[in-house]
Scaffold this motif. Sequence first.
Motif, PDB file in Angstrom:
ATOM      1  N   MET A   7       0.704  -1.184   0.034  1.00 22.49           N
ATOM      2  CA  MET A   7      -0.008   0.136  -0.229  1.00 22.49           C
ATOM      3  C   MET A   7       0.871   1.148  -0.035  1.00 22.49           C
ATOM      4  SD  MET A   7      -3.120  -0.961   2.738  1.00 22.49           S
ATOM      5  CE  MET A   7      -2.065  -2.080   3.819  1.00 22.49           C
ATOM      6  N   ILE A   8       0.580   2.069  -0.902  1.00 23.89           N
ATOM      7  CA  ILE A   8       1.518   3.196  -1.148  1.00 23.89           C
ATOM      8  C   ILE A   8       0.455   4.567  -0.621  1.00 23.89           C
ATOM      9  CG2 ILE A   8       2.449   4.952  -2.572  1.00 23.89           C
ATOM     10  CD1 ILE A   8       3.371   2.203  -4.206  1.00 23.89           C
ATOM     11  N   ASP A   9      -0.822   4.623  -1.021  1.00 28.18           N
ATOM     12  CA  ASP A   9      -1.616   5.650  -0.797  1.00 28.18           C
ATOM     13  C   ASP A   9      -1.914   5.595   0.634  1.00 28.18           C
ATOM     14  OD1 ASP A   9      -4.500   6.928  -0.316  1.00 28.18           O
ATOM     15  OD2 ASP A   9      -4.079   7.224  -2.403  1.00 28.18           O
ATOM     16  N   VAL A  10      -1.838   6.988   1.337  1.00 25.83           N
ATOM     17  CA  VAL A  10      -1.868   7.022   2.741  1.00 25.83           C
ATOM     18  C   VAL A  10      -3.398   6.921   3.267  1.00 25.83           C
ATOM     19  CG1 VAL A  10      -1.666   8.584   4.562  1.00 25.83           C
ATOM     20  CG2 VAL A  10       0.104   8.663   3.203  1.00 25.83           C
ATOM     21  N   ALA A  11      -4.419   7.448   2.294  1.00 19.16           N
ATOM     22  CA  ALA A  11      -5.929   7.424   2.687  1.00 19.16           C
ATOM     23  C   ALA A  11      -6.359   5.916   2.660  1.00 19.16           C
ATOM     24  CB  ALA A  11      -6.486   7.852   1.617  1.00 19.16           C
ATOM     25  N   CYS A  12      -5.492   5.153   1.614  1.00 23.63           N
ATOM     26  CA  CYS A  12      -6.124   3.629   1.552  1.00 23.63           C
ATOM     27  C   CYS A  12      -5.500   2.937   2.965  1.00 23.63           C
ATOM     28  CB  CYS A  12      -5.271   2.930   0.273  1.00 23.63           C
ATOM     29  SG  CYS A  12      -6.181   3.522  -1.087  1.00 23.63           S
ATOM     30  N   LEU A  13      -4.310   3.291   3.121  1.00 25.92           N
ATOM     31  CA  LEU A  13      -3.649   2.648   4.451  1.00 25.92           C
ATOM     32  C   LEU A  13      -4.340   3.163   5.738  1.00 25.92           C
ATOM     33  CD1 LEU A  13      -1.446   1.307   6.088  1.00 25.92           C
ATOM     34  CD2 LEU A  13      -0.198   3.363   5.939  1.00 25.92           C
ATOM     35  N   ASN A  14      -4.777   4.135   5.806  1.00 25.04           N
ATOM     36  CA  ASN A  14      -5.584   4.813   7.146  1.00 25.04           C
ATOM     37  C   ASN A  14      -6.967   3.822   7.076  1.00 25.04           C
ATOM     38  OD1 ASN A  14      -3.441   6.173   8.186  1.00 25.04           O
ATOM     39  ND2 ASN A  14      -4.141   8.181   7.278  1.00 25.04           N
ATOM     40  N   HIS A  15      -7.640   3.949   6.065  1.00 27.80           N
ATOM     41  CA  HIS A  15      -8.922   3.095   5.519  1.00 27.80           C
ATOM     42  C   HIS A  15      -8.944   1.834   6.275  1.00 27.80           C
ATOM     43  CE1 HIS A  15     -12.862   2.332   4.668  1.00 27.80           C
ATOM     44  NE2 HIS A  15     -12.888   2.294   3.302  1.00 27.80           N
ATOM     45  N   PHE A  16      -7.673   1.168   5.761  1.00 27.47           N
ATOM     46  CA  PHE A  16      -7.538  -0.232   5.873  1.00 27.47           C
ATOM     47  C   PHE A  16      -7.154  -0.447   7.467  1.00 27.47           C
ATOM     48  CE2 PHE A  16      -4.774  -4.193   5.855  1.00 27.47           C
ATOM     49  CZ  PHE A  16      -5.528  -4.959   5.560  1.00 27.47           C
ATOM     50  N   SER A  17      -6.481   0.606   8.103  1.00 27.08           N
ATOM     51  CA  SER A  17      -6.197   0.314   9.351  1.00 27.08           C
ATOM     52  C   SER A  17      -7.747   0.548  10.149  1.00 27.08           C
ATOM     53  CB  SER A  17      -5.332   1.593   9.713  1.00 27.08           C
ATOM     54  OG  SER A  17      -4.931   1.549  11.215  1.00 27.08           O
ATOM     55  N   ARG A  18      -8.411   1.611   9.788  1.00 30.10           N
ATOM     56  CA  ARG A  18      -9.686   1.808  10.612  1.00 30.10           C
ATOM     57  C   ARG A  18     -10.618   0.425  10.537  1.00 30.10           C
ATOM     58  NH1 ARG A  18      -9.510   7.018   8.191  1.00 30.10           N
ATOM     59  NH2 ARG A  18     -10.571   6.301   6.542  1.00 30.10           N
ATOM     60  N   VAL A  19     -10.703  -0.146   9.241  1.00 28.99           N
ATOM     61  CA  VAL A  19     -11.355  -1.341   9.271  1.00 28.99           C
ATOM     62  C   VAL A  19     -10.830  -2.390   9.936  1.00 28.99           C
ATOM     63  CG1 VAL A  19     -12.128  -3.399   7.694  1.00 28.99           C
ATOM     64  CG2 VAL A  19     -11.991  -1.096   6.642  1.00 28.99           C
ATOM     65  N   ILE A  20      -9.491  -2.598  10.153  1.00 32.18           N
ATOM     66  CA  ILE A  20      -8.952  -3.785  11.240  1.00 32.18           C
ATOM     67  C   ILE A  20      -9.244  -3.268  12.460  1.00 32.18           C
ATOM     68  CG2 ILE A  20      -6.863  -5.097  11.841  1.00 32.18           C
ATOM     69  CD1 ILE A  20      -7.640  -5.642   8.877  1.00 32.18           C
ATOM     70  N   THR A  21      -9.214  -2.068  12.801  1.00 28.28           N
ATOM     71  CA  THR A  21      -9.542  -1.463  14.279  1.00 28.28           C
ATOM     72  C   THR A  21     -11.066  -1.863  14.557  1.00 28.28           C
ATOM     73  OG1 THR A  21      -7.915   0.106  14.151  1.00 28.28           O
ATOM     74  CG2 THR A  21      -9.640   0.444  15.791  1.00 28.28           C
ATOM     75  N   THR A  22     -12.121  -1.684  13.743  1.00 28.95           N
ATOM     76  CA  THR A  22     -13.417  -2.045  13.811  1.00 28.95           C
ATOM     77  C   THR A  22     -13.491  -3.479  14.172  1.00 28.95           C
ATOM     78  OG1 THR A  22     -14.176  -0.219  12.443  1.00 28.95           O
ATOM     79  CG2 THR A  22     -15.773  -2.247  12.534  1.00 28.95           C
ATOM     80  N   ILE A  23     -12.884  -4.469  13.366  1.00 26.40           N
ATOM     81  CA  ILE A  23     -12.927  -5.806  13.690  1.00 26.40           C
ATOM     82  C   ILE A  23     -12.175  -6.255  14.925  1.00 26.40           C
ATOM     83  CG2 ILE A  23     -12.243  -8.066  12.793  1.00 26.40           C
ATOM     84  CD1 ILE A  23     -12.037  -6.766   9.917  1.00 26.40           C
ATOM     85  N   SER A  24     -11.172  -5.527  15.262  1.00 25.44           N
ATOM     86  CA  SER A  24     -10.635  -6.160  16.650  1.00 25.44           C
ATOM     87  C   SER A  24     -11.238  -5.724  17.703  1.00 25.44           C
ATOM     88  CB  SER A  24      -9.260  -5.122  16.655  1.00 25.44           C
ATOM     89  OG  SER A  24      -9.370  -3.873  17.140  1.00 25.44           O
ATOM     90  N   LYS A  25     -12.478  -4.768  17.732  1.00 25.11           N
ATOM     91  CA  LYS A  25     -13.352  -4.297  18.785  1.00 25.11           C
ATOM     92  C   LYS A  25     -14.506  -5.516  18.775  1.00 25.11           C
ATOM     93  CE  LYS A  25     -11.491  -0.251  19.342  1.00 25.11           C
ATOM     94  NZ  LYS A  25     -10.605  -0.094  20.633  1.00 25.11           N
ATOM     95  N   LEU A  26     -14.706  -6.156  17.727  1.00 27.49           N
ATOM     96  CA  LEU A  26     -16.063  -7.132  17.836  1.00 27.49           C
ATOM     97  C   LEU A  26     -15.378  -8.433  18.098  1.00 27.49           C
ATOM     98  CD1 LEU A  26     -17.368  -6.191  14.218  1.00 27.49           C
ATOM     99  CD2 LEU A  26     -18.030  -5.602  16.452  1.00 27.49           C
ATOM    100  N   THR A  27     -14.224  -8.619  17.851  1.00 32.35           N
ATOM    101  CA  THR A  27     -13.645 -10.055  18.173  1.00 32.35           C
ATOM    102  C   THR A  27     -12.001 -10.303  18.581  1.00 32.35           C
ATOM    103  OG1 THR A  27     -13.341 -12.571  17.275  1.00 32.35           O
ATOM    104  CG2 THR A  27     -13.261 -10.663  15.780  1.00 32.35           C
TER     105      THR A  27
END
Length: 285
Positions: A7-27
Motif C-alpha cells: 500500500m502506497i496511498d496514505v488514505a487507503c492505508l488509514n482506511h484499511f487500518s480503521r477497518v482492522i480496528t473495527t474488527i478488533s473491537k468485535l472479536t
Amino acid sequence: MKFRGKMIDVACLNHFSRVITTISKLTKSCVMRLTPDNLFFVLSGKVTNGGVSMWCELHQANFFDEFQMEGVSSEFNEICLEVTPENLSRALKTVQNAKSVKVKLTKKHCPCLTVAAELPSLSSTSRVVTHDVPVEVVPRSLWHEFKEPSMPDFDVSIYLPPLKTMKNVIDRMKNLSNFLVMEANLSGEMNLKIETDLVSVTTHFKDLGNPSWGDATSQDDGASQSRDPEAMAEVRVDIRKLQQFLVGQQVNPSKAMCNIVHQSVVHLILLHDDVSLQYFIPAVA
C-alpha cells in the motif's frame, strides 16, 4: 502458499487500518481469508463466542497498489489464516505516516504476517520498521466453516438510525439492564426497549425507511408483502454485544441496516463504497 501486498496511498492505508480496528473491537480472533480479488475477515457463529458471527469483505484493489498471492493449489487458490485483529491493528497504527507499507506472509518461528513500513526520513537512507504478527494457517478441511453466511429469511428489514445516536442510547441503557429488545416494522419504525423489575425504558425511532431487496430475496419479499406494516418483529439480545458493534464502528458506512428474524436473530449490515460488514447477534431467551 504465498502472499504479498503493498500500500502506497496514505488514505487507503488509514482506511484499511480503521477497518482492522473495527474488527478488533468485535472479536479477539478471526479468520482472514485471502483470494485473488478479495480479503475476508470471518467469525463463525460458535457457542464459544456467544453465537455471534461476522463477515467483512474488502475488494483488495481498493486498498492495495500491489497484490500477489498463490493459494494452497491452483484449484483452491485461497489462503485462510487465523489472526488476532488487535495485533494487526497495533502494527498498522504505528505506520500510518509511512511512505509505503508491505504486508507479507512469512515463516519465522511460526507463520507470520510481516508488516514492513518505509518511513519518511530526512537523510538519504530510508528507515524501515517491521512488525511480525503471528498467525495460524487454517487447514483446508476446515474452510467450509468460513463461507459467506446466507441471508436470513427475515421478517423486517429497516435502515438504522444514526449510529452515534444509537450508541449513546444503548450506553445509557446498559447501566440498567444486560438485555435489550430491538423491534421494528415495515413502516420505518424501530424501538429499543429494556424492562426490569424496577424500570421500563423505550426509545422510539420513526421514518427510518425500509430497504427494498428486490429479486435477491424474493422469498423474504413475499413474506414481507403479506405482513401487516405496523406489526413489530422483535428480538431480545445481549446488550453488550450490540454495544460492542456500535463502539468499534470506524467504517463510517454510507448505508447501515438491520434485518430482524422474529425472536431469533439480528442481522446488522454496514455498507461502504469498498467495505461491507455483516454482524449476526443471536436472540437470548
